[in-house]
Design an enzyme around this catalytic site. Structure first.
Site, PDB file in Angstrom:
ATOM      1  N   LYS A   1       3.610   1.758 -49.971  1.00 30.01           N
ATOM      2  CA  LYS A   1       3.805   0.489 -49.266  1.00 30.01           C
ATOM      3  C   LYS A   1       3.699   0.682 -47.764  1.00 30.01           C
ATOM      4  CE  LYS A   1       8.015  -1.110 -48.353  1.00 30.01           C
ATOM      5  NZ  LYS A   1       8.246  -1.645 -46.996  1.00 30.01           N
ATOM      6  N   ASN A   2       4.336   1.727 -47.234  1.00 31.34           N
ATOM      7  CA  ASN A   2       4.361   1.925 -45.784  1.00 31.34           C
ATOM      8  C   ASN A   2       3.004   2.308 -45.215  1.00 31.34           C
ATOM      9  OD1 ASN A   2       7.062   1.310 -45.755  1.00 31.34           O
ATOM     10  ND2 ASN A   2       7.762   3.434 -45.638  1.00 31.34           N
TER      11      ASN A   2
ATOM     12  N   SER B   1       8.380   6.209 -32.745  1.00 34.13           N
ATOM     13  CA  SER B   1       8.378   4.955 -33.483  1.00 34.13           C
ATOM     14  C   SER B   1       7.110   4.867 -34.309  1.00 34.13           C
ATOM     15  CB  SER B   1       8.458   3.754 -32.521  1.00 34.13           C
ATOM     16  OG  SER B   1       8.185   2.539 -33.209  1.00 34.13           O
TER      17      SER B   1
ATOM     18  N   ARG C   1      16.313  -2.392 -34.668  1.00 31.72           N
ATOM     19  CA  ARG C   1      14.909  -1.997 -34.565  1.00 31.72           C
ATOM     20  C   ARG C   1      14.150  -2.866 -33.549  1.00 31.72           C
ATOM     21  NH1 ARG C   1      12.673  -0.858 -40.579  1.00 31.72           N
ATOM     22  NH2 ARG C   1      13.782  -2.730 -41.173  1.00 31.72           N
ATOM     23  N   PRO C   2      14.477  -2.748 -32.268  1.00 31.56           N
ATOM     24  CA  PRO C   2      13.865  -3.615 -31.262  1.00 31.56           C
ATOM     25  C   PRO C   2      12.373  -3.367 -31.111  1.00 31.56           C
ATOM     26  CG  PRO C   2      15.076  -1.827 -30.215  1.00 31.56           C
ATOM     27  CD  PRO C   2      15.383  -1.746 -31.679  1.00 31.56           C
ATOM     28  N   VAL C   3      11.685  -4.355 -30.511  1.00 31.60           N
ATOM     29  CA  VAL C   3      10.230  -4.278 -30.373  1.00 31.60           C
ATOM     30  C   VAL C   3       9.831  -3.945 -28.935  1.00 31.60           C
ATOM     31  CG1 VAL C   3       9.831  -5.845 -32.290  1.00 31.60           C
ATOM     32  CG2 VAL C   3      10.072  -6.774 -29.975  1.00 31.60           C
ATOM     33  N   ASP C   4      10.751  -3.423 -28.150  1.00 30.74           N
ATOM     34  CA  ASP C   4      10.435  -3.149 -26.744  1.00 30.74           C
ATOM     35  C   ASP C   4       9.324  -2.114 -26.599  1.00 30.74           C
ATOM     36  OD1 ASP C   4      12.336  -1.376 -27.853  1.00 30.74           O
ATOM     37  OD2 ASP C   4      12.968  -0.694 -25.873  1.00 30.74           O
ATOM     38  N   LEU C   5       9.240  -1.153 -27.523  1.00 24.88           N
ATOM     39  CA  LEU C   5       8.187  -0.140 -27.419  1.00 24.88           C
ATOM     40  C   LEU C   5       6.812  -0.760 -27.636  1.00 24.88           C
ATOM     41  CD1 LEU C   5       9.774   2.891 -29.336  1.00 24.88           C
ATOM     42  CD2 LEU C   5       9.954   2.285 -26.934  1.00 24.88           C
TER      43      LEU C   5
ATOM     44  N   LYS D   1      10.863   7.125 -27.446  1.00 26.63           N
ATOM     45  CA  LYS D   1      11.384   7.673 -28.697  1.00 26.63           C
ATOM     46  C   LYS D   1      10.306   7.481 -29.756  1.00 26.63           C
ATOM     47  CE  LYS D   1      14.051   4.519 -31.097  1.00 26.63           C
ATOM     48  NZ  LYS D   1      15.340   3.873 -31.414  1.00 26.63           N
TER      49      LYS D   1
ATOM     50  N   CYS E   1      17.916  -6.820 -38.598  1.00 23.81           N
ATOM     51  CA  CYS E   1      17.600  -6.254 -39.898  1.00 23.81           C
ATOM     52  C   CYS E   1      18.871  -5.674 -40.478  1.00 23.81           C
ATOM     53  CB  CYS E   1      16.536  -5.167 -39.758  1.00 23.81           C
ATOM     54  SG  CYS E   1      16.154  -4.313 -41.295  1.00 23.81           S
TER      55      CYS E   1
ATOM     56  N   ASP F   1      14.116   7.217 -45.275  1.00 23.97           N
ATOM     57  CA  ASP F   1      13.942   6.361 -46.442  1.00 23.97           C
ATOM     58  C   ASP F   1      14.313   7.048 -47.751  1.00 23.97           C
ATOM     59  OD1 ASP F   1      13.189   4.187 -44.969  1.00 23.97           O
ATOM     60  OD2 ASP F   1      11.047   4.321 -45.420  1.00 23.97           O
TER      61      ASP F   1
ATOM     62  N   ILE G   1      18.229   8.115 -37.616  1.00 20.23           N
ATOM     63  CA  ILE G   1      17.125   7.201 -37.328  1.00 20.23           C
ATOM     64  C   ILE G   1      17.618   5.762 -37.146  1.00 20.23           C
ATOM     65  CG2 ILE G   1      14.869   6.374 -38.062  1.00 20.23           C
ATOM     66  CD1 ILE G   1      14.978   9.381 -37.527  1.00 20.23           C
TER      67      ILE G   1
ATOM     68  N   ARG H   1      10.418  -5.155 -53.416  1.00 18.85           N
ATOM     69  CA  ARG H   1       9.669  -5.014 -52.173  1.00 18.85           C
ATOM     70  C   ARG H   1       8.974  -3.659 -52.094  1.00 18.85           C
ATOM     71  NH1 ARG H   1      13.193  -4.713 -47.759  1.00 18.85           N
ATOM     72  NH2 ARG H   1      11.244  -4.430 -46.625  1.00 18.85           N
TER      73      ARG H   1
END
Length: 429
Positions: free
Chosen positions: A22-23, A173, A131-135, A171, A126, A316, A338, A408
């Site tokens: 999936k990933n 990601s 899990r921010p999207v700043d990167l 970091k 989440c 995971d 993580i 999922r």
């Protein structure tokens, strides 16, 4: 709402075909936005997340088709899916779609690279961390995108195209590496990504992009170099086998005892996890086209693990390994580095009789002689399958509720386990 019923106590013996990852499938699907040609992906798993992303891509104008069902050994099946983004009809990814799956935010990279603009909803929080999207935003800005955040949406614009640049991830990601690598394929000049994620799914995406005509080198190392090209073409590319599914079933065999061949699995994708399973007293035999996992008698030994980016122990697989350690003869320490909030399965494992205490980022697991079946509640995808592992070894009946999490990420889980002798069934209301 569906549930899974498990009657524990049976060894697992037989074979389990490993599905596509999936990933890996999700970023490969998103890469179809980079070209007006057809991207054909082999070995795509039949999962809720794949179906949801297909709908999201359709909102942007991506046409898709499925080349039937190709029966594999056993009863699981793989599919070839074809994605064609000949005409992007909408560069907006609305909240009602993005909120259902965080990975859908990744469309921002290909859209701004190919179309010069994208408006994508912030994905929100989440269950296993913010899990921010700043990167993602900082990296796209480094490539020359103008970005504003307005009422919950990220507006990205690059009307004259993206420009290659050097970007150092503060970091590691995986998601941001996927997005910037895709965006840089159509940028003018060279892009160098430092401290990039090394996960096999990143390598799988890079290989696909190169098959489409991109010039990506260094994937699988901390430094990825992308020489931008004017356009990409269609291609055919396989999804790698799912290393998380592989590790999960290996741990299930280690928990119950038995002898199972994981067909199509690749040991090189999860050596850290396999080594931990071996340390716990289970034999792992690396085959040409799979992995054999065997524990005939013997105890489960305690093992300390710390999650880390690849090639370290995967976050995971942390919950599943904790499930295994609940039956170890002794004390083990499981440290999560993580994601925050990724110990929510602890209280549910405790309902089965597990003895686990938390000390910051570390779970201290004192193995018990037996677990007892009970009703439990899945809290997220990986936590849910740790409860399945516990239930397989528990005395009596375990009912796992809220299994939409399982759907999922695990293709036909109950069918694969029952084919090896487990008593597992889906209950539909």
């Amino acid at each position: 709402m569906d549930r899974i019923r498990i009657v524990g106590g049976n060894e697992l013996n037989g074979s389990i075909p490993i599905s596509g990852a999936k990933n890996a499938a999700l970023p490969l699907m998103i890469a179809s936005l980079l070209t007006d040609g057809t991207l054909s992906l082999d070995n795509v798993p039949h999962l809720a997340d794949v179906e949801q992303l297909t709908r999201i891509l359709g909102n942007h104008g991506v046409d898709y088709s499925v080349n039937g069902r190709r029966e594999a050994q056993g009863s699981a099946y793989a599919r070839t899916m074809n994605f064609t983004a000949r005409n992007i009809v909408d560069t907006t990814a609305p909240y009602e779609l993005v909120s259902k799956m965080r990975a859908s935010f990744w469309v921002i990279g290909p859209l701004v690279a190919r179309m010069g603009q994208a408006r994508v909803s912030l994905p929100g929080g989440c269950a296993i961390g913010t899990r921010p999207v700043d990167l993602f935003i900082d990296g796209l800005r480094a490539l020359g995108a103008e970005i504003d955040i307005d009422v919950g949406y990220v507006d990205a614009r690059a009307p004259k195209g993206l420009i290659g640049n050097r970007y150092v991830f503060p970091k590691v990601s995986v998601g941001a590496t996927h997005v910037l690598m895709m965006a840089a394929t159509l940028a003018k000049g060279e892009t160098v990504l430092e401290n990039a994620a090394r996960e096999p799914e990143v390598v799988n995406l890079a290989e696909c992009l190169n098959a489409m005509g991109a010039k990506v080198s260094g994937a699988g190392t901390p430094t990825i170099v992308i020489d931008g090209v004017a356009a990409l073409s269609g291609a055919t590319h396989p999804v790698i086998p799912d290393r998380i599914e592989t590790g999960t079933y290996a741990m299930a065999v280690a928990m119950t005892g038995g002898d199972v061949i994981l067909e199509g699995a690749r040991a090189d994708l999860l050596e850290a996890a396999l080594e931990a399973i071996e340390q716990a007293g289970t034999e792992v035999i690396r085959l040409d086209n799979g992995i054999r996992v065997r524990r005939k008698g013997g105890v489960i030994r305690p093992v300390d693990i710390t999650t880390a980016p690849f090639p370290g122990f995967p976050t995971d697989l942390q919950a599943q390994f904790m499930g295994l350690m609940t039956r170890a003869q002794g004390r083990s320490h499981i440290t999560e580095t993580i994601f925050e909030n990724r110990f929510m399965h602890v209280q549910e494992l405790a309902r089965l009789g597990a003895r686990i205490t938390l000390a910051g980022q570390t779970a201290i697991v004192d193995g018990v002689e037996r677990l007892r079946g009970a009703p439990v509640m899945a809290t997220d995808l990986r936590a849910s399958v740790s409860l399945v592992i516990g239930g397989l070894a528990a005395e009596g009946e375990t009912i796992v509720n809220r299994i939409y999490h399982l759907d999922r990420g695990f293709e036909r889980l109950e069918e694969k386990l029952s084919g090896c002798g487990a008593i597992v069934e889906r209950l539909s209301e």
